[in-house]
Design an enzyme around this catalytic site. Structure first.
Site, PDB file in Angstrom:
ATOM      1  N   SER A  30      46.062  44.154  45.754  1.00 36.85           N
ATOM      2  CA  SER A  30      46.250  42.895  46.296  1.00 36.85           C
ATOM      3  C   SER A  30      46.016  42.744  47.741  1.00 36.85           C
ATOM      4  O   SER A  30      45.579  41.703  48.215  1.00 36.85           O
ATOM      5  CB  SER A  30      47.856  42.574  46.283  1.00 36.85           C
ATOM      6  OG  SER A  30      48.728  43.535  46.910  1.00 36.85           O
ATOM      7  N   LYS A  96      46.930  56.950  45.818  1.00 34.50           N
ATOM      8  CA  LYS A  96      46.233  55.634  45.278  1.00 34.50           C
ATOM      9  C   LYS A  96      46.289  55.759  43.584  1.00 34.50           C
ATOM     10  O   LYS A  96      46.496  56.490  43.162  1.00 34.50           O
ATOM     11  CB  LYS A  96      44.734  55.410  45.724  1.00 34.50           C
ATOM     12  CG  LYS A  96      44.678  55.134  47.219  1.00 34.50           C
ATOM     13  CD  LYS A  96      43.241  55.187  47.852  1.00 34.50           C
ATOM     14  CE  LYS A  96      42.551  54.076  47.099  1.00 34.50           C
ATOM     15  NZ  LYS A  96      43.204  52.816  47.015  1.00 34.50           N
ATOM     16  N   GLU A 105      37.318  54.161  42.875  1.00 41.31           N
ATOM     17  CA  GLU A 105      37.769  54.053  44.435  1.00 41.31           C
ATOM     18  C   GLU A 105      37.193  55.396  45.081  1.00 41.31           C
ATOM     19  O   GLU A 105      37.061  55.444  46.290  1.00 41.31           O
ATOM     20  CB  GLU A 105      39.109  53.898  44.396  1.00 41.31           C
ATOM     21  CG  GLU A 105      39.579  52.479  44.148  1.00 41.31           C
ATOM     22  CD  GLU A 105      41.172  52.295  43.999  1.00 41.31           C
ATOM     23  OE1 GLU A 105      41.954  53.300  44.008  1.00 41.31           O
ATOM     24  OE2 GLU A 105      41.852  51.250  44.570  1.00 41.31           O
TER      25      GLU A 105
HETATM   26  O1  DER Z   1      45.329  51.131  42.998  1.00 37.66           O
HETATM   27  C1  DER Z   1      45.000  51.330  44.201  1.00 37.66           C
HETATM   28  O2  DER Z   1      44.446  52.212  44.680  1.00 37.66           O
HETATM   29  C2  DER Z   1      45.349  50.291  45.076  1.00 37.66           C
HETATM   30  O3  DER Z   1      44.407  50.217  46.299  1.00 37.66           O
HETATM   31  C3  DER Z   1      46.854  50.393  45.640  1.00 37.66           C
HETATM   32  O4  DER Z   1      47.022  51.719  45.941  1.00 37.66           O
HETATM   33  C4  DER Z   1      47.357  49.432  46.385  1.00 37.66           C
HETATM   34  O5  DER Z   1      47.556  48.160  46.087  1.00 37.66           O
HETATM   35  P1  DER Z   1      48.374  46.953  46.775  1.00 37.66           P
HETATM   36  O6  DER Z   1      47.319  46.661  47.986  1.00 37.66           O
HETATM   37  O7  DER Z   1      48.263  45.871  45.958  1.00 37.66           O
HETATM   38  O8  DER Z   1      49.697  47.650  47.194  1.00 37.66           O
END
Ligand code: DER
Length: 231
Positions: A30, A96, A105
């Site tokens: 998000s 993550k 990622e």
């Molecule tokens: O899945 C991931 O690695 C996302 O980057 C997560 O770590 C962070 O998601 P958010 O910004 O919705 O909290």
């Protein structure tokens, strides 16, 4: 909501680090979605960048908003990856994978000159591990893989429940790469580097959510403003 405003503020601060002509890694989640949205506005105003998405979800958002995309086969590395995190500690090590995109990622972040993590206060921890650690596993032989994960953790005085990430239909969540995710509730990871190495050595483990020595900057949006920590 305030939470959304904080995500947007962190994303806006990361956008200030983007220069014309940059090759970017586009994170997932998000907070990273806010970065893609704000980046798209700058692209519409003439900013020339290309992005490598870290998930099909981010790819779809980028395409919908007109951010030009490329791949790691077509560029010689990336200048900057902007991504979120579930936790970060004092050494800017991360957990993550909350969004299930940890494999792509990490590949994208590792091929980037810099990784900027956009977060809020809720992600700041002294010890990683309160957030269950996502571990991406191949679908063959998961009984053996889970036994090996438990043994590796025990060797580091860690214990905790392992649970497959499920989708909304009650099936095991399948990642963009066709693997499954095991969430490991280790609670407090006192030696993240050692755990990262031990997990990476397990045959059926594809990748895990410990991002060690990858983040160069963490941006934290809080009620009193935006803080930036550089490693
Ligand atoms: O899945 C991931 O690695 C996302 O980057 C997560 O770590 C962070 O998601 P958010 O910004 O919705 O909290």
């Amino acid at each position: 909501t305030t939470a959304d405003a904080l995500k947007r503020e962190a994303a806006a601060a990361a956008l200030e680090m983007v220069a014309n002509g940059m090759r970017l890694g586009l994170g997932t989640g998000s907070t990273a979605s806010w970065f893609v949205r704000l980046l798209a506005e700058r692209v519409a105003a003439g900013l020339e960048v290309v992005g490598v998405p870290t998930s099909e979800a981010t790819a779809a958002l980028a395409r919908e908003l007109g951010v030009p995309l490329t791949t790691l086969d077509d560029v010689d590395g990336l200048d900057l990856t902007v991504d979120g995190a579930d936790e970060f500690d004092g050494e800017l090590n991360l957990v993550k994978g909350g969004g299930g995109a940890l494999l792509r990622e990490k590949i994208v972040a590792a091929d980037s000159a810099r990784m900027v993590v956009i977060t809020d206060e809720s992600k700041r921890v002294e010890w990683l591990g309160a957030f269950p650690l996502p571990i991406e596993v191949v679908t063959f032989g998961t009984g053996a893989t889970l036994r090996a994960i438990r043994a590796a953790a025990a060797g580091l005085d860690l214990s905790g429940s392992l649970a497959f990430r499920m989708d909304s239909n009650g099936n095991r969540r399948v990642t963009d790469q066709g693997n499954w995710i095991v969430d490991a509730s280790f609670r407090q990871i006192s030696a993240p580097k050692a755990l990262a190495s031990a997990l990476s050595a397990i045959p059926g483990v594809v990748e895990h959510g410990l991002f060690i020595d990858l983040a160069s900057t963490v941006i934290i949006a809080g009620r009193t403003g935006v803080e930036r920590i550089d490693r």
